[in-house]
Design a protein around this motif. Structure first.
Motif, PDB file in Angstrom:
ATOM      1  N   PRO A 115      -4.302   6.421   2.712  1.00 53.11           N
ATOM      2  CA  PRO A 115      -5.508   7.089   3.230  1.00 53.11           C
ATOM      3  C   PRO A 115      -5.495   7.286   4.741  1.00 53.11           C
ATOM      4  O   PRO A 115      -6.218   8.137   5.270  1.00 53.11           O
ATOM      5  N   PHE A 116      -4.654   6.529   5.441  1.00 49.72           N
ATOM      6  CA  PHE A 116      -4.536   6.724   6.893  1.00 49.72           C
ATOM      7  C   PHE A 116      -4.145   8.159   7.225  1.00 49.72           C
ATOM      8  O   PHE A 116      -4.646   8.732   8.199  1.00 49.72           O
ATOM      9  N   LEU A 117      -3.257   8.754   6.423  1.00 56.48           N
ATOM     10  CA  LEU A 117      -2.741  10.092   6.751  1.00 56.48           C
ATOM     11  C   LEU A 117      -3.836  11.159   6.801  1.00 56.48           C
ATOM     12  O   LEU A 117      -3.952  11.857   7.816  1.00 56.48           O
ATOM     13  N   PRO A 118      -4.679  11.328   5.766  1.00 59.42           N
ATOM     14  CA  PRO A 118      -5.741  12.337   5.905  1.00 59.42           C
ATOM     15  C   PRO A 118      -6.791  11.948   6.941  1.00 59.42           C
ATOM     16  O   PRO A 118      -7.340  12.820   7.623  1.00 59.42           O
ATOM     17  N   LEU A 119      -7.068  10.647   7.077  1.00 63.14           N
ATOM     18  CA  LEU A 119      -8.028  10.226   8.104  1.00 63.14           C
ATOM     19  C   LEU A 119      -7.511  10.581   9.501  1.00 63.14           C
ATOM     20  O   LEU A 119      -8.250  11.098  10.337  1.00 63.14           O
ATOM     21  N   TYR A 120      -6.233  10.293   9.731  1.00 64.29           N
ATOM     22  CA  TYR A 120      -5.631  10.637  11.018  1.00 64.29           C
ATOM     23  C   TYR A 120      -5.662  12.147  11.232  1.00 64.29           C
ATOM     24  O   TYR A 120      -5.983  12.625  12.324  1.00 64.29           O
ATOM     25  N   PRO A 169       6.233  15.727  13.032  1.00 60.11           N
ATOM     26  CA  PRO A 169       5.232  15.960  14.066  1.00 60.11           C
ATOM     27  C   PRO A 169       5.852  15.913  15.457  1.00 60.11           C
ATOM     28  O   PRO A 169       6.961  15.412  15.620  1.00 60.11           O
ATOM     29  N   SER A 170       5.122  16.423  16.418  1.00 60.22           N
ATOM     30  CA  SER A 170       5.648  16.444  17.786  1.00 60.22           C
ATOM     31  C   SER A 170       5.606  15.037  18.369  1.00 60.22           C
ATOM     32  O   SER A 170       4.994  14.134  17.825  1.00 60.22           O
ATOM     33  N   GLY A 171       6.249  14.874  19.479  1.00 60.48           N
ATOM     34  CA  GLY A 171       6.270  13.583  20.155  1.00 60.48           C
ATOM     35  C   GLY A 171       7.610  12.895  19.997  1.00 60.48           C
ATOM     36  O   GLY A 171       8.425  13.268  19.151  1.00 60.48           O
ATOM     37  N   GLY A 172       7.808  11.872  20.787  1.00 60.75           N
ATOM     38  CA  GLY A 172       9.071  11.152  20.764  1.00 60.75           C
ATOM     39  C   GLY A 172       9.214  10.203  19.600  1.00 60.75           C
ATOM     40  O   GLY A 172      10.319   9.919  19.146  1.00 60.75           O
ATOM     41  N   ALA A 173       8.085   9.684  19.118  1.00 61.60           N
ATOM     42  CA  ALA A 173       8.113   8.733  18.011  1.00 61.60           C
ATOM     43  C   ALA A 173       6.800   8.828  17.246  1.00 61.60           C
ATOM     44  O   ALA A 173       5.772   9.231  17.794  1.00 61.60           O
ATOM     45  N   PHE A 174       6.854   8.460  15.981  1.00 56.95           N
ATOM     46  CA  PHE A 174       5.642   8.364  15.171  1.00 56.95           C
ATOM     47  C   PHE A 174       5.885   7.314  14.105  1.00 56.95           C
ATOM     48  O   PHE A 174       7.027   6.913  13.848  1.00 56.95           O
ATOM     49  N   THR A 175       4.807   6.853  13.512  1.00 56.98           N
ATOM     50  CA  THR A 175       4.883   5.730  12.578  1.00 56.98           C
ATOM     51  C   THR A 175       4.347   6.120  11.217  1.00 56.98           C
ATOM     52  O   THR A 175       3.321   6.801  11.119  1.00 56.98           O
ATOM     53  N   ILE A 176       5.049   5.676  10.171  1.00 53.63           N
ATOM     54  CA  ILE A 176       4.557   5.771   8.800  1.00 53.63           C
ATOM     55  C   ILE A 176       4.673   4.368   8.223  1.00 53.63           C
ATOM     56  O   ILE A 176       5.784   3.854   8.057  1.00 53.63           O
ATOM     57  N   GLY A 177       3.541   3.754   7.935  1.00 50.17           N
ATOM     58  CA  GLY A 177       3.548   2.363   7.475  1.00 50.17           C
ATOM     59  C   GLY A 177       4.076   1.479   8.586  1.00 50.17           C
ATOM     60  O   GLY A 177       3.576   1.488   9.698  1.00 50.17           O
ATOM     61  N   SER A 178       5.099   0.707   8.271  1.00 54.06           N
ATOM     62  CA  SER A 178       5.734  -0.146   9.277  1.00 54.06           C
ATOM     63  C   SER A 178       7.076   0.428   9.732  1.00 54.06           C
ATOM     64  O   SER A 178       7.946  -0.303  10.195  1.00 54.06           O
ATOM     65  N   VAL A 179       7.242   1.731   9.591  1.00 53.30           N
ATOM     66  CA  VAL A 179       8.483   2.407   9.983  1.00 53.30           C
ATOM     67  C   VAL A 179       8.192   3.302  11.188  1.00 53.30           C
ATOM     68  O   VAL A 179       7.343   4.189  11.118  1.00 53.30           O
ATOM     69  N   ILE A 180       8.893   3.042  12.282  1.00 51.91           N
ATOM     70  CA  ILE A 180       8.780   3.892  13.470  1.00 51.91           C
ATOM     71  C   ILE A 180       9.960   4.860  13.450  1.00 51.91           C
ATOM     72  O   ILE A 180      11.113   4.439  13.489  1.00 51.91           O
ATOM     73  N   LEU A 181       9.653   6.141  13.379  1.00 51.76           N
ATOM     74  CA  LEU A 181      10.686   7.183  13.403  1.00 51.76           C
ATOM     75  C   LEU A 181      10.745   7.738  14.822  1.00 51.76           C
ATOM     76  O   LEU A 181       9.704   8.077  15.402  1.00 51.76           O
ATOM     77  N   ALA A 193      -2.267  -0.550   7.695  1.00 51.54           N
ATOM     78  CA  ALA A 193      -2.692  -1.703   6.901  1.00 51.54           C
ATOM     79  C   ALA A 193      -4.210  -1.745   6.766  1.00 51.54           C
ATOM     80  O   ALA A 193      -4.745  -1.968   5.681  1.00 51.54           O
ATOM     81  N   ALA A 194      -4.916  -1.491   7.867  1.00 48.47           N
ATOM     82  CA  ALA A 194      -6.374  -1.527   7.852  1.00 48.47           C
ATOM     83  C   ALA A 194      -6.977  -0.417   6.994  1.00 48.47           C
ATOM     84  O   ALA A 194      -8.044  -0.598   6.395  1.00 48.47           O
ATOM     85  N   CYS A 195      -6.303   0.717   6.914  1.00 49.81           N
ATOM     86  CA  CYS A 195      -6.792   1.859   6.126  1.00 49.81           C
ATOM     87  C   CYS A 195      -6.256   1.838   4.688  1.00 49.81           C
ATOM     88  O   CYS A 195      -6.380   2.832   3.970  1.00 49.81           O
ATOM     89  N   LEU A 196      -5.648   0.737   4.298  1.00 48.53           N
ATOM     90  CA  LEU A 196      -5.092   0.585   2.950  1.00 48.53           C
ATOM     91  C   LEU A 196      -3.959   1.558   2.675  1.00 48.53           C
ATOM     92  O   LEU A 196      -3.784   2.035   1.556  1.00 48.53           O
ATOM     93  N   GLY A 197      -3.209   1.887   3.710  1.00 47.48           N
ATOM     94  CA  GLY A 197      -1.996   2.672   3.535  1.00 47.48           C
ATOM     95  C   GLY A 197      -2.175   4.161   3.638  1.00 47.48           C
ATOM     96  O   GLY A 197      -2.610   4.695   4.660  1.00 47.48           O
ATOM     97  N   ASN A 249       0.813  -1.215   0.000  1.00 46.01           N
ATOM     98  CA  ASN A 249       0.000   0.000   0.000  1.00 46.01           C
ATOM     99  C   ASN A 249       0.851   1.271   0.000  1.00 46.01           C
ATOM    100  O   ASN A 249       0.329   2.371   0.082  1.00 46.01           O
ATOM    101  N   LEU A 250       2.158   1.100  -0.093  1.00 44.00           N
ATOM    102  CA  LEU A 250       3.144   2.181  -0.249  1.00 44.00           C
ATOM    103  C   LEU A 250       3.394   3.019   0.998  1.00 44.00           C
ATOM    104  O   LEU A 250       4.152   3.984   0.949  1.00 44.00           O
ATOM    105  N   SER A 251       2.795   2.654   2.122  1.00 44.32           N
ATOM    106  CA  SER A 251       3.043   3.452   3.326  1.00 44.32           C
ATOM    107  C   SER A 251       4.445   3.184   3.892  1.00 44.32           C
ATOM    108  O   SER A 251       5.111   4.129   4.338  1.00 44.32           O
TER     109      SER A 251
END
Length: 138
Positions: free
Chosen positions: A93-98, A50-62, A87-91, A15-17
């Protein structure tokens, strides 16, 4: 690695995330390693958004400098749940939904997380947004 995590990792590649997460990590000059549960760990993310100590894009935790996500089981579980949400949001599309959920949460509570269903499902306390005493407030 369990079948569930393999499936999630494969879906997030397709899904390219995850490729997006790896591209962000590369542009930010993060060190990327394979992590548990089919995740990739991108260390020393330098930017304030984004703020915070960690965030996730796809299966990558930054994660920010000095934070070792795999040494914090609750935070790792929280970010792993976000990978499942991609994965549930098909990749992508999670970003605008979030973003919409974060805006609603901010409007309602003054925090982009407290009323955000994605953060609530990932665990507010595990993500460092609240303490135990605040669990049922929102």
């Amino acid at each position: 690695m369990s079948g569930m995590w393999k499936t999630r990792a494969a879906l997030n590649w397709l899904n390219l995330s995850t490729p997006l997460g790896l591209a962000v990590a590369r542009v930010a000059r993060c060190t990327v390693e394979r992590g548990p549960q089919g995740l990739r760990l991108a260390r020393d993310y330098p930017w304030s958004f984004p703020s915070g100590g960690a965030f996730t894009i796809g299966s990558v935790i930054l994660s920010r400098p000095g934070l070792t996500v795999e040494n914090d089981p609750e935070l790792l579980a929280h970010e792993s749940r976000h990978a499942g949400q991609y994965a549930a949001c098909l990749g992508l599309p999670f970003l605008p939904l979030y973003g919409l959920c974060a805006a609603y949460s901010f409007w309602r509570t003054g925090s982009p997380a407290l009323a955000n269903p994605f953060e609530r499902a990932a665990g507010l306390e595990a993500g460092g947004y609240i303490g135990r005493q605040d669990q049922d407030r929102f």
